[in-house]
Design an enzyme around this catalytic site. Structure first.
Site, PDB file in Angstrom:
ATOM      1  N   GLU A  10       0.843  -1.198   0.000  1.00 32.98           N
ATOM      2  CA  GLU A  10       0.000   0.000   0.000  1.00 32.98           C
ATOM      3  C   GLU A  10       0.877   1.246   0.000  1.00 32.98           C
ATOM      4  O   GLU A  10       2.036   1.188   0.427  1.00 32.98           O
ATOM      5  CB  GLU A  10      -0.885   0.034   1.244  1.00 32.98           C
ATOM      6  CG  GLU A  10      -1.918  -1.064   1.289  1.00 32.98           C
ATOM      7  CD  GLU A  10      -2.813  -0.940   2.516  1.00 32.98           C
ATOM      8  OE1 GLU A  10      -3.998  -0.629   2.342  1.00 32.98           O
ATOM      9  OE2 GLU A  10      -2.330  -1.154   3.631  1.00 32.98           O
ATOM     10  N   LYS A  12       2.648   4.558   1.239  1.00 32.81           N
ATOM     11  CA  LYS A  12       3.038   5.102   2.549  1.00 32.81           C
ATOM     12  C   LYS A  12       2.806   6.608   2.469  1.00 32.81           C
ATOM     13  O   LYS A  12       3.603   7.334   1.879  1.00 32.81           O
ATOM     14  CB  LYS A  12       4.505   4.785   2.843  1.00 32.81           C
ATOM     15  CG  LYS A  12       4.966   5.286   4.209  1.00 32.81           C
ATOM     16  CD  LYS A  12       6.426   4.915   4.458  1.00 32.81           C
ATOM     17  CE  LYS A  12       6.895   5.407   5.819  1.00 32.81           C
ATOM     18  NZ  LYS A  12       6.851   6.869   5.952  1.00 32.81           N
ATOM     19  N   ARG A  33       0.503   9.109  17.643  1.00 31.94           N
ATOM     20  CA  ARG A  33       1.530   8.125  17.965  1.00 31.94           C
ATOM     21  C   ARG A  33       2.528   8.675  18.981  1.00 31.94           C
ATOM     22  O   ARG A  33       3.106   7.941  19.762  1.00 31.94           O
ATOM     23  CB  ARG A  33       2.258   7.701  16.689  1.00 31.94           C
ATOM     24  CG  ARG A  33       3.320   6.632  16.929  1.00 31.94           C
ATOM     25  CD  ARG A  33       3.771   5.998  15.643  1.00 31.94           C
ATOM     26  NE  ARG A  33       4.230   6.990  14.682  1.00 31.94           N
ATOM     27  CZ  ARG A  33       4.431   6.740  13.403  1.00 31.94           C
ATOM     28  NH1 ARG A  33       4.177   5.532  12.935  1.00 31.94           N
ATOM     29  NH2 ARG A  33       4.859   7.663  12.573  1.00 31.94           N
ATOM     30  N   GLU A  67      -3.506   7.257   8.993  1.00 30.34           N
ATOM     31  CA  GLU A  67      -2.718   8.465   8.769  1.00 30.34           C
ATOM     32  C   GLU A  67      -3.656   9.633   8.490  1.00 30.34           C
ATOM     33  O   GLU A  67      -4.610   9.496   7.718  1.00 30.34           O
ATOM     34  CB  GLU A  67      -1.812   8.240   7.548  1.00 30.34           C
ATOM     35  CG  GLU A  67      -0.550   9.044   7.543  1.00 30.34           C
ATOM     36  CD  GLU A  67       0.507   8.465   8.484  1.00 30.34           C
ATOM     37  OE1 GLU A  67       1.521   9.157   8.676  1.00 30.34           O
ATOM     38  OE2 GLU A  67       0.331   7.368   9.028  1.00 30.34           O
ATOM     39  N   LYS A 205      11.194   3.236   0.771  1.00 34.40           N
ATOM     40  CA  LYS A 205      11.137   4.684   0.554  1.00 34.40           C
ATOM     41  C   LYS A 205      11.338   5.001  -0.932  1.00 34.40           C
ATOM     42  O   LYS A 205      12.091   4.331  -1.634  1.00 34.40           O
ATOM     43  CB  LYS A 205      12.223   5.395   1.373  1.00 34.40           C
ATOM     44  CG  LYS A 205      11.941   5.445   2.867  1.00 34.40           C
ATOM     45  CD  LYS A 205      10.725   6.319   3.161  1.00 34.40           C
ATOM     46  CE  LYS A 205      10.558   6.580   4.643  1.00 34.40           C
ATOM     47  NZ  LYS A 205      11.186   7.782   5.108  1.00 34.40           N
TER      48      LYS A 205
END
Length: 249
Positions: A10, A12, A33, A67, A205
């Site tokens: 998925e 990020k 968080r 998120e 990344k």
């Protein structure tokens, strides 16, 4: 044996992590968080985000993790508004999302056009065996779903990564990579965690975004200790939703 495992891949998204706790079908707490151990209670602010459901059609205890993000276009409009009011522009969409969540005034959060996109669960007793099944359940409750979510074998991960990387510019929300995790929850439990990170999940990344612009001038900045740092004054260039005008040389 990773050859027999399937993986969920998925986007990020670059935003602010938020955990939502539901009891008896009602949102009771929303926590950031924080430092990974202690989060910040932002329940009042989270309630102002349309995609954070205030109630769900499930009575069991469930913690939904996701998120909080802001679309690139909405981020640009936010900075235009700030400029009109004589306020400093926000540096990037991620900081804008995190700062909006922590506002002392919920009315400010409500105006920021934030989105909540779930990517996992914490405490729950659904009894499902795969992460993909858990996420289908969560999204069927009415939460947002990104259109890019793929299940693939180990030898398909690189293909999926390149497919997502090719969509980087057209995505409405800033991404900084792709998350890949083992789909089988029993296997995830067996793999466990390091001190900080799950062993069943990894983030790939994206390479840094590179843009070309024109150097207008070089300013010399004097630091607190007297050290002089040259700073490039640039023709403004948009990099992933943020306008860059200066760069340290």
């Amino acid at each position: 044996d990773k050859e027999n495992l399937t993986f969920v891949a998925e986007p990020k998204f670059d935003g602010a992590s938020l955990n939502l706790l539901y009891e008896n079908g009602v949102l009771v707490r929303a926590i950031t968080r924080g430092d990974g151990v202690t989060g910040e209670d932002v329940t009042q602010n989270a309630r102002t985000i349309n995609s954070v459901l205030k109630s769900i059609n499930y009575k069991g205890l469930i913690e939904i993790r996701g998120e909080v993000v802001i679309r690139k276009d909405d981020f640009e409009l936010l900075n235009i508004e700030r400029a009109k009011e004589g306020e400093a522009p926000l540096s990037n969409p991620r900081n804008a999302a995190a700062g909006s969540l922590r506002q002392l005034d919920s009315a400010v959060t409500a105006k920021r056009k934030l989105l909540f996109i779930p990517w996992g669960v914490g405490e729950q007793s659904l009894g499902l065996k795969d992460h993909s099944e858990v996420m289908k359940f969560v999204r069927d409750l009415g939460f947002l779903k990104d259109d890019f979510c793929q299940i693939c074998p180990a030898d398909g991960i690189l293909r999926v990564y390149n497919e997502l990387l090719a969509k980087r510019d057209e995505k409405e929300i800033m991404m900084d990579g792709m998350v890949v995790r083992v789909d089988d929850l029993r296997e995830c439990e067996r793999l466990g965690y390091t001190i900080k990170f799950p062993k069943f999940s990894v983030a790939f990344k994206f390479p840094p975004v590179e843009k070309t612009t024109r150097l207008i001038d070089v300013a010399l900045q004097v630091g607190r200790t007297g050290a002089i740092t040259p700073v490039a004054i640039l023709e403004p260039v948009n990099i992933d939703g943020a306008w860059v005008k200066n760069a340290t040389l």
